[in-house]
Write a protein that holds these residues in place. Structure first.
Motif, PDB file in Angstrom:
ATOM      1  N   SER A   1       0.831  -1.205   0.000  1.00 50.99           N
ATOM      2  CA  SER A   1       0.000   0.000   0.000  1.00 50.99           C
ATOM      3  C   SER A   1       0.865   1.254   0.000  1.00 50.99           C
ATOM      4  O   SER A   1       0.532   2.251  -0.657  1.00 50.99           O
ATOM      5  N   LYS A   2       1.980   1.212   0.709  1.00 51.66           N
ATOM      6  CA  LYS A   2       2.873   2.365   0.721  1.00 51.66           C
ATOM      7  C   LYS A   2       3.505   2.595  -0.643  1.00 51.66           C
ATOM      8  O   LYS A   2       3.595   3.728  -1.121  1.00 51.66           O
ATOM      9  N   ALA A   3       3.931   1.499  -1.297  1.00 51.15           N
ATOM     10  CA  ALA A   3       4.513   1.630  -2.630  1.00 51.15           C
ATOM     11  C   ALA A   3       3.483   2.134  -3.633  1.00 51.15           C
ATOM     12  O   ALA A   3       3.793   2.952  -4.500  1.00 51.15           O
ATOM     13  N   LEU A   4       2.241   1.637  -3.510  1.00 50.27           N
ATOM     14  CA  LEU A   4       1.186   2.093  -4.411  1.00 50.27           C
ATOM     15  C   LEU A   4       0.895   3.570  -4.204  1.00 50.27           C
ATOM     16  O   LEU A   4       0.688   4.321  -5.165  1.00 50.27           O
ATOM     17  N   TYR A   5       0.914   4.019  -2.931  1.00 44.63           N
ATOM     18  CA  TYR A   5       0.693   5.435  -2.641  1.00 44.63           C
ATOM     19  C   TYR A   5       1.804   6.298  -3.242  1.00 44.63           C
ATOM     20  O   TYR A   5       1.546   7.337  -3.849  1.00 44.63           O
ATOM     21  N   GLN A   6       3.056   5.835  -3.093  1.00 44.69           N
ATOM     22  CA  GLN A   6       4.176   6.588  -3.657  1.00 44.69           C
ATOM     23  C   GLN A   6       4.100   6.637  -5.182  1.00 44.69           C
ATOM     24  O   GLN A   6       4.440   7.650  -5.799  1.00 44.69           O
ATOM     25  N   PHE A   7       3.652   5.533  -5.777  1.00 44.67           N
ATOM     26  CA  PHE A   7       3.517   5.511  -7.229  1.00 44.67           C
ATOM     27  C   PHE A   7       2.454   6.498  -7.694  1.00 44.67           C
ATOM     28  O   PHE A   7       2.660   7.264  -8.650  1.00 44.67           O
ATOM     29  N   LYS A   8       1.309   6.504  -7.008  1.00 43.83           N
ATOM     30  CA  LYS A   8       0.235   7.415  -7.394  1.00 43.83           C
ATOM     31  C   LYS A   8       0.625   8.873  -7.183  1.00 43.83           C
ATOM     32  O   LYS A   8       0.220   9.752  -7.966  1.00 43.83           O
ATOM     33  N   GLN A   9       1.379   9.134  -6.138  1.00 47.49           N
ATOM     34  CA  GLN A   9       1.786  10.503  -5.843  1.00 47.49           C
ATOM     35  C   GLN A   9       3.109  10.877  -6.509  1.00 47.49           C
ATOM     36  O   GLN A   9       3.638  11.967  -6.264  1.00 47.49           O
ATOM     37  N   GLN A  10       3.642   9.958  -7.367  1.00 41.66           N
ATOM     38  CA  GLN A  10       4.881  10.195  -8.100  1.00 41.66           C
ATOM     39  C   GLN A  10       6.036  10.536  -7.160  1.00 41.66           C
ATOM     40  O   GLN A  10       6.799  11.479  -7.368  1.00 41.66           O
ATOM     41  N   LYS A  11       6.150   9.733  -6.091  1.00 38.08           N
ATOM     42  CA  LYS A  11       7.217   9.933  -5.117  1.00 38.08           C
ATOM     43  C   LYS A  11       8.210   8.781  -5.101  1.00 38.08           C
ATOM     44  O   LYS A  11       9.057   8.702  -4.207  1.00 38.08           O
ATOM     45  N   LEU A  12       8.116   7.887  -6.078  1.00 41.73           N
ATOM     46  CA  LEU A  12       9.063   6.783  -6.143  1.00 41.73           C
ATOM     47  C   LEU A  12      10.449   7.288  -6.526  1.00 41.73           C
ATOM     48  O   LEU A  12      10.566   8.312  -7.226  1.00 41.73           O
ATOM     49  N   PRO A  13      11.503   6.612  -6.072  1.00 45.89           N
ATOM     50  CA  PRO A  13      12.865   7.029  -6.473  1.00 45.89           C
ATOM     51  C   PRO A  13      13.020   6.987  -7.984  1.00 45.89           C
ATOM     52  O   PRO A  13      12.611   6.023  -8.639  1.00 45.89           O
ATOM     53  N   ALA A  14      13.584   8.008  -8.547  1.00 41.24           N
ATOM     54  CA  ALA A  14      13.744   8.087 -10.003  1.00 41.24           C
ATOM     55  C   ALA A  14      15.011   8.850 -10.335  1.00 41.24           C
ATOM     56  O   ALA A  14      15.504   9.660  -9.535  1.00 41.24           O
ATOM     57  N   CYS A  15      15.524   8.572 -11.506  1.00 36.80           N
ATOM     58  CA  CYS A  15      16.704   9.277 -11.990  1.00 36.80           C
ATOM     59  C   CYS A  15      16.275  10.611 -12.585  1.00 36.80           C
ATOM     60  O   CYS A  15      15.452  10.647 -13.508  1.00 36.80           O
ATOM     61  N   LYS A  16      16.825  11.674 -12.046  1.00 37.46           N
ATOM     62  CA  LYS A  16      16.490  13.014 -12.525  1.00 37.46           C
ATOM     63  C   LYS A  16      17.777  13.737 -12.940  1.00 37.46           C
ATOM     64  O   LYS A  16      18.346  14.508 -12.173  1.00 37.46           O
ATOM     65  N   PRO A  17      18.253  13.442 -14.138  1.00 41.64           N
ATOM     66  CA  PRO A  17      19.528  14.040 -14.552  1.00 41.64           C
ATOM     67  C   PRO A  17      19.405  15.544 -14.764  1.00 41.64           C
ATOM     68  O   PRO A  17      18.385  16.043 -15.229  1.00 41.64           O
ATOM     69  N   VAL A  18      20.442  16.243 -14.385  1.00 40.51           N
ATOM     70  CA  VAL A  18      20.515  17.689 -14.598  1.00 40.51           C
ATOM     71  C   VAL A  18      21.291  17.925 -15.894  1.00 40.51           C
ATOM     72  O   VAL A  18      22.474  17.566 -15.998  1.00 40.51           O
ATOM     73  N   LEU A  19      20.630  18.509 -16.863  1.00 32.58           N
ATOM     74  CA  LEU A  19      21.240  18.709 -18.183  1.00 32.58           C
ATOM     75  C   LEU A  19      22.027  20.010 -18.193  1.00 32.58           C
ATOM     76  O   LEU A  19      21.481  21.098 -18.413  1.00 32.58           O
ATOM     77  N   THR A  20      23.308  19.882 -17.928  1.00 39.78           N
ATOM     78  CA  THR A  20      24.187  21.045 -18.013  1.00 39.78           C
ATOM     79  C   THR A  20      24.664  21.216 -19.457  1.00 39.78           C
ATOM     80  O   THR A  20      24.587  20.269 -20.261  1.00 39.78           O
TER      81      THR A  20
END
Length: 343
Positions: free
Chosen positions: A23-42
Motif C-alpha cells: 500500500s505504501k509503494a502504491l501510494y508513492q507511485f500514485k503521488q509520483q514519489k518513487l525514487p527516479a533518476c532526474k539528470p541535470v542537463l548542463t
C-alpha cells in the motif's frame, strides 16, 4: 506447543507487513514519489551527448552504407521496350488484345560477380496497393477456411461470379501479377527456384492447406493471373507473396531465386511474357536481379539515415559549444529569468 503458537502469531504479522509495504509503494507511485533518476542537463553534458552520438552513428552509417553497396543489383525496365513499335502510341490496345503475342526477350549483362542465391524481383511503380478500397477487398477467413466461410461482403466487387462464390475473392487476388520469366545463359536454362519465397507464417497460418481456388477468374472481366484449381492456396507461393499488400506506391515482390553463380561479363537472356496491364494507370514494370549480404539486399536508406543523424548531432554540439563559450552561464544562475520578469 508454544513454538507452534509463536509461528502462528508471526504469520499474520508478516502478511500485514507485506500489505502495508504494498500500500505504501502504491501510494508513492500514485503521488509520483518513487525514487527516479532526474539528470541535470548542463551545457557540458548536452554537448558531450550530441558529440558521442555523432561519433557512434557516423561509423555505423559508413559500415551499413558500404554493406549496402556491396550487394549487386541489375535493374531492367521492360514495360516500354517490350511493346512493338506500331503499338507504342497506343499501349492500352496492345495489352488488352489477347490475339497479339506478348512474348519478349531481354538481355542482362553481369558487371560484377554475383554469388548464388541471386534473388529475382519484379517491381511495380505508381501502383497504389495501399488504397483503402483495394486493401479491404479480401477475406482472410475465406483464405484460411475456403467455402466454409460465406461472409465475404468485404470482397466486393469480386465476391461472386455467375451466381457462385469466388475463392479467393477480392480485388487483390483478382489483380494478381501475371508476367512470367525464364532465364538462360549461353542457351542453357538457369536453375530457378520458386519455393520458399513466401513467409513461413503466411503459408502455415493464413492460407488453408485444404482451400482450393473455385470459380476464380471466370467472369467477363479478367484481372491478372489464374490459379491452379488442383493446388491448395498454401502451396501457391507466388499468390501468397502478392496478397501481402505493399505500403508504398513503388514496391518489389520476390519472384524466385537463381541457384547458380554468375561470372562478370555473363549475358543472361530473359524470355518474358508481358501480360500485366500497368499502362492504363501509367505504371512501370521492372525486373531486378540482386544478391544479398548480412544486411540484406541493396538499400541505402539505413546508412544514409545514420550519417544524417550523426552529422546533425556533431553540428548541433558545435553550435551549442560556441554559444556556451560566447555566453557562459554559471550553474544555477537564474539571471535570465530575472531579466524576463523585469521586462
Amino acid at each position: 506447543m508454544m513454538e507452534v503458537e509463536g509461528s502462528m502469531n508471526r504469520a499474520p504479522d508478516q502478511s500485514s507487513f507485506l500489505r502495508s509495504r504494498r500500500s505504501k509503494a502504491l501510494y508513492q507511485f500514485k503521488q509520483q514519489k518513487l525514487p527516479a533518476c532526474k539528470p541535470v542537463l548542463t551545457p557540458i553534458s548536452v554537448i558531450t551527448v550530441f558529440m558521442l552520438m555523432g561519433f557512434v552513428f557516423i561509423p555505423i552509417g559508413l559500415i551499413t552504407l558500404r554493406a549496402s553497396r556491396d550487394a549487386i543489383e541489375i535493374i531492367d525496365r521492360y514495360d516500354v521496350e517490350c511493346i512493338p513499335e506500331e503499338y507504342r502510341t497506343n499501349k492500352l490496345s496492345y495489352i488488352t488484345d489477347s490475339s497479339i503475342p506478348k512474348n519478349c526477350t531481354r538481355y542482362l549483362k553481369v558487371q560484377k560477380y554475383m554469388k548464388a542465391p541471386i534473388f529475382i524481383y519484379y517491381q511495380l511503380d505508381n501502383y497504389y496497393q495501399n488504397h483503402r478500397r483495394y486493401v479491404k477487398s479480401r477475406s482472410d477467413q475465406q483464405l484460411l477456411h475456403g467455402l466454409e466461410y460465406s461472409h465475404t461482403s468485404s470482397c466486393e466487387p469480386e465476391e461472386s461470379s455467375n451466381g457462385l462464390p469466388i475463392v479467393p475473392c477480392g480485388l487483390i487476388a483478382w489483380s494478381m501479377f501475371n508476367d512470367t520469366f525464364t532465364f538462360s545463359r549461353e542457351r542453357t536454362k538457369l536453375k530457378v527456384s520458386r519455393n520458399n519465397i513466401a513467409w513461413k507464417s503466411d503459408r502455415e497460418q493464413k492460407f488453408g492447406k485444404n482451400v482450393y481456388p473455385v470459380n476464380f477468374q471466370n467472369g467477363t472481366l479478367i484481372g491478372g493471373a489464374k490459379l491452379d484449381p488442383k493446388i491448395p492456396l498454401s502451396d501457391q507461393e507466388d499468390f501468397i507473396v502478392w496478397m501481402r499488400a505493399a505500403a508504398l506506391l513503388s514496391f518489389r515482390k520476390l519472384y524466385g531465386r537463381i541457384e547458380e553463380d554468375l561470372e562478370p561479363g555473363t549475358v543472361v537472356e530473359v524470355n518474358l511474357m508481358n501480360n500485366y496491364n500497368t499502362y492504363s494507370f501509367s505504371g512501370q514494370k521492372k525486373l531486378i536481379l540482386s544478391t544479398s549480404n548480412w544486411l540484406g539486399g541493396r538499400n541505402d536508406f539505413l546508412g544514409i539515415t545514420y550519417l544524417v543523424v550523426g552529422s546533425s548531432s556533431i553540428v548541433i554540439s558545435i553550435i551549442f559549444m560556441l554559444l556556451h563559450l560566447k555566453n557562459p552561464r554559471p550553474y544555477g544562475d537564474n539571471s535570465w529569468n530575472k531579466k524576463s520578469l523585469s521586462s
